[in-house]
Enzyme design. Structure first.
Site, PDB file in Angstrom:
ATOM      1  N   SER A 140       0.850  -1.191   0.000  1.00 11.95           N
ATOM      2  CA  SER A 140       0.000   0.000   0.000  1.00 11.95           C
ATOM      3  C   SER A 140       0.883   1.238   0.000  1.00 11.95           C
ATOM      4  O   SER A 140       2.015   1.196   0.489  1.00 11.95           O
ATOM      5  CB  SER A 140      -0.871   0.015   1.269  1.00 11.95           C
ATOM      6  OG  SER A 140      -1.575   1.238   1.363  1.00 11.95           O
ATOM      7  N   TYR A 153      -1.579  -0.787  10.672  1.00  7.42           N
ATOM      8  CA  TYR A 153      -1.794  -1.210   9.281  1.00  7.42           C
ATOM      9  C   TYR A 153      -0.610  -0.726   8.433  1.00  7.42           C
ATOM     10  O   TYR A 153      -0.002  -1.497   7.685  1.00  7.42           O
ATOM     11  CB  TYR A 153      -3.118  -0.643   8.735  1.00  7.42           C
ATOM     12  CG  TYR A 153      -3.289  -0.914   7.246  1.00  7.42           C
ATOM     13  CD1 TYR A 153      -3.688  -2.163   6.793  1.00  7.42           C
ATOM     14  CD2 TYR A 153      -3.012   0.076   6.297  1.00  7.42           C
ATOM     15  CE1 TYR A 153      -3.803  -2.428   5.423  1.00  7.42           C
ATOM     16  CE2 TYR A 153      -3.131  -0.175   4.939  1.00  7.42           C
ATOM     17  CZ  TYR A 153      -3.530  -1.427   4.503  1.00  7.42           C
ATOM     18  OH  TYR A 153      -3.644  -1.684   3.154  1.00  7.42           O
TER      19      TYR A 153
HETATM   20  N1  LIG Z   1      -8.888  -0.899  -0.742  1.00 11.32           N
HETATM   21  C1  LIG Z   1      -7.915  -0.036  -0.582  1.00 11.32           C
HETATM   22  O1  LIG Z   1      -8.155   1.162  -0.445  1.00 11.32           O
HETATM   23  C2  LIG Z   1      -6.493  -0.507  -0.539  1.00 11.32           C
HETATM   24  C3  LIG Z   1      -5.451   0.422  -0.698  1.00 11.32           C
HETATM   25  C4  LIG Z   1      -4.136  -0.041  -0.649  1.00 11.32           C
HETATM   26  C5  LIG Z   1      -3.885  -1.390  -0.476  1.00 11.32           C
HETATM   27  N2  LIG Z   1      -4.916  -2.267  -0.317  1.00 11.32           N
HETATM   28  C6  LIG Z   1      -4.599  -3.677  -0.144  1.00 11.32           C
HETATM   29  O2  LIG Z   1      -5.170  -4.394  -1.207  1.00 11.32           O
HETATM   30  C7  LIG Z   1      -5.563  -5.692  -0.783  1.00 11.32           C
HETATM   31  C8  LIG Z   1      -7.016  -5.964  -1.168  1.00 11.32           C
HETATM   32  O3  LIG Z   1      -7.840  -4.939  -0.639  1.00 11.32           O
HETATM   33  P1  LIG Z   1      -9.388  -4.844  -1.052  1.00 11.32           P
HETATM   34  O4  LIG Z   1      -9.858  -3.487  -0.695  1.00 11.32           O
HETATM   35  O5  LIG Z   1      -9.570  -5.355  -2.436  1.00 11.32           O
HETATM   36  O6  LIG Z   1     -10.023  -5.857  -0.008  1.00 11.32           O
HETATM   37  P2  LIG Z   1     -11.422  -6.652  -0.052  1.00 11.32           P
HETATM   38  O7  LIG Z   1     -11.868  -6.702   1.363  1.00 11.32           O
HETATM   39  O8  LIG Z   1     -12.335  -6.081  -1.083  1.00 11.32           O
HETATM   40  O9  LIG Z   1     -10.970  -8.082  -0.538  1.00 11.32           O
HETATM   41  C9  LIG Z   1     -10.105  -8.831   0.240  1.00 11.32           C
HETATM   42  C10 LIG Z   1     -10.300 -10.296  -0.064  1.00 11.32           C
HETATM   43  O10 LIG Z   1      -9.405 -11.019   0.794  1.00 11.32           O
HETATM   44  C11 LIG Z   1     -10.107 -12.069   1.421  1.00 11.32           C
HETATM   45  N3  LIG Z   1      -9.459 -12.339   2.710  1.00 11.32           N
HETATM   46  C12 LIG Z   1      -9.361 -11.515   3.777  1.00 11.32           C
HETATM   47  N4  LIG Z   1      -8.715 -12.150   4.782  1.00 11.32           N
HETATM   48  C13 LIG Z   1      -8.402 -13.382   4.329  1.00 11.32           C
HETATM   49  C14 LIG Z   1      -7.744 -14.506   4.899  1.00 11.32           C
HETATM   50  N5  LIG Z   1      -7.304 -14.489   6.165  1.00 11.32           N
HETATM   51  N6  LIG Z   1      -7.570 -15.619   4.145  1.00 11.32           N
HETATM   52  C15 LIG Z   1      -8.037 -15.655   2.864  1.00 11.32           C
HETATM   53  N7  LIG Z   1      -8.687 -14.643   2.282  1.00 11.32           N
HETATM   54  C16 LIG Z   1      -8.862 -13.516   3.006  1.00 11.32           C
HETATM   55  C17 LIG Z   1     -11.542 -11.561   1.575  1.00 11.32           C
HETATM   56  O11 LIG Z   1     -12.450 -12.640   1.717  1.00 11.32           O
HETATM   57  C18 LIG Z   1     -11.721 -10.790   0.263  1.00 11.32           C
HETATM   58  O12 LIG Z   1     -12.186 -11.623  -0.777  1.00 11.32           O
HETATM   59  C19 LIG Z   1      -5.266  -5.741   0.710  1.00 11.32           C
HETATM   60  O13 LIG Z   1      -4.015  -6.353   0.938  1.00 11.32           O
HETATM   61  C20 LIG Z   1      -5.224  -4.284   1.101  1.00 11.32           C
HETATM   62  O14 LIG Z   1      -4.436  -4.060   2.261  1.00 11.32           O
HETATM   63  C21 LIG Z   1      -6.200  -1.861  -0.362  1.00 11.32           C
END
Ligand SMILES: NC(=O)c1ccc[n+]([C@@H]2O[C@H](COP(=O)([O-])OP(=O)(O)OC[C@H]3O[C@@H](n4cnc5c(N)ncnc54)[C@H](O)[C@@H]3O)[C@@H](O)[C@H]2O)c1
Length: 248
Positions: A140, A153
């Site tokens: 991130s 985080y």
């Molecule tokens: N959304 C944002 O603003 C953002 C910004 C920067 C980085 N990120 C990173 O991107 C990644 C995805 O984010 P997102 O917003 O798409 O999340 P999301 O919540 O939409 O999707 C996450 C997915 O991971 C799965 N998951 C969560 N914990 C799990 C576990 N212990 N085992 C297996 N599956 C698991 C969930 O079921 C879900 O399908 C993350 O690593 C997050 O930190 C997100």
């Protein structure tokens, strides 16, 4: 379908939705076989059906689940080339003094320990096969340009950016590449709302992004496919912002 990932096999954690689904979609378009590894069975099966790929129920914080995953890939396809560590979690943006032990442990288990398991289980498999590979960590911008309210985080993402760089150097001799992708806040994916704290904060935040929007599953999928492909054969140990210029 032929594309820049043709003939290759990828695991995408958290591929059931959010950024993960965008990554799965792009990898399929580029010709890879994809295994979605997610602990949400219903959503995972649905996405796998829609995008014509495999689903394995997997909690990324479990070593046994990682071992089952590599076994599944080997039995089904006889190979595993790419691991996209996308599954992640956070607590809602709040003052650091209000973070609980539970918040801390969950963030470090899903965002950090899972990356350790992925490498600890899959690198030896790739070394034995001798055909190289590519790991992508979805980190991130929070890991390179931290803001208040998400201390643990942010630090979990900084930890995995560092671990990814370290492994890039250590496993270069095996032609296993390790890179991180650093998205800015997403538009409407599962965690976006938790980072922003309150929905009212979205407009003000987007105004701080030079290109004027948040990141999308398509943006993240495009970059992950590039980093895994042979087009990026000389790239390892980078942490690439996908942030519309936010971190400049
Ligand atoms: N959304 C944002 O603003 C953002 C910004 C920067 C980085 N990120 C990173 O991107 C990644 C995805 O984010 P997102 O917003 O798409 O999340 P999301 O919540 O939409 O999707 C996450 C997915 O991971 C799965 N998951 C969560 N914990 C799990 C576990 N212990 N085992 C297996 N599956 C698991 C969930 O079921 C879900 O399908 C993350 O690593 C997050 O930190 C997100």
């Amino acid at each position: 379908m032929s594309g820049k990932l043709s003939g290759k096999v990828a695991v995408v954690t958290g591929g059931a939705g959010g950024f993960g689904k965008g990554i799965v979609q792009k990898f399929k378009q580029e010709g890879a076989e994809v295994i979605i590894a997610d602990f949400e069975e219903e959503a995972g099966q649905k996405t796998a059906g829609e995008l014509k790929c495999e689903f394995q129920k997997c909690n990324v914080t479990s070593r046994q689940d990682w071992e089952a995953l590599v076994k599944f890939a080997d039995e089904k396809f006889g190979r595993l080339d790419y691991v996209v560590n996308n599954a992640g979690t956070t607590y809602r943006n709040k003052p650091t003094n209000e973070v609980t032990d539970e918040d801390f442990d969950k963030v470090f288990a899903v965002n950090v320990k899972a990356i350790y398991y992925s490498a600890n289980v899959i690198v030896p498999y790739m070394q034995k096969k001798g055909t190289g590979g590519s790991f992508v960590t979805i980190a991130s911008t929070a890991g390179i340009r931290p803001r208040p309210g998400l201390t643990w985080y942010n630090s979990s993402k900084a930890a995995v950016i560092n671990a990814t760089k370290t492994m890039a150097v250590e496993f270069a001799k095996d032609k296993i590449r390790f890179n991180s992708v650093c998205p800015v806040v997403g538009m409407g994916t599962g965690l976006s709302d938790l980072f922003l704290g309150k929905p009212e904060n979205e407009k003000a935040f987007m105004a701080t992004v030079p290109l004027g929007r948040g990141s999308t599953p398509k943006d993240i999928g495009n970059v992950c496919a590039f980093l895994c492909s042979d087009e990026a054969e000389f790239l390892t140990g980078i942490d690439m912002p996908v942030d519309g210029g936010r971190c400049v």
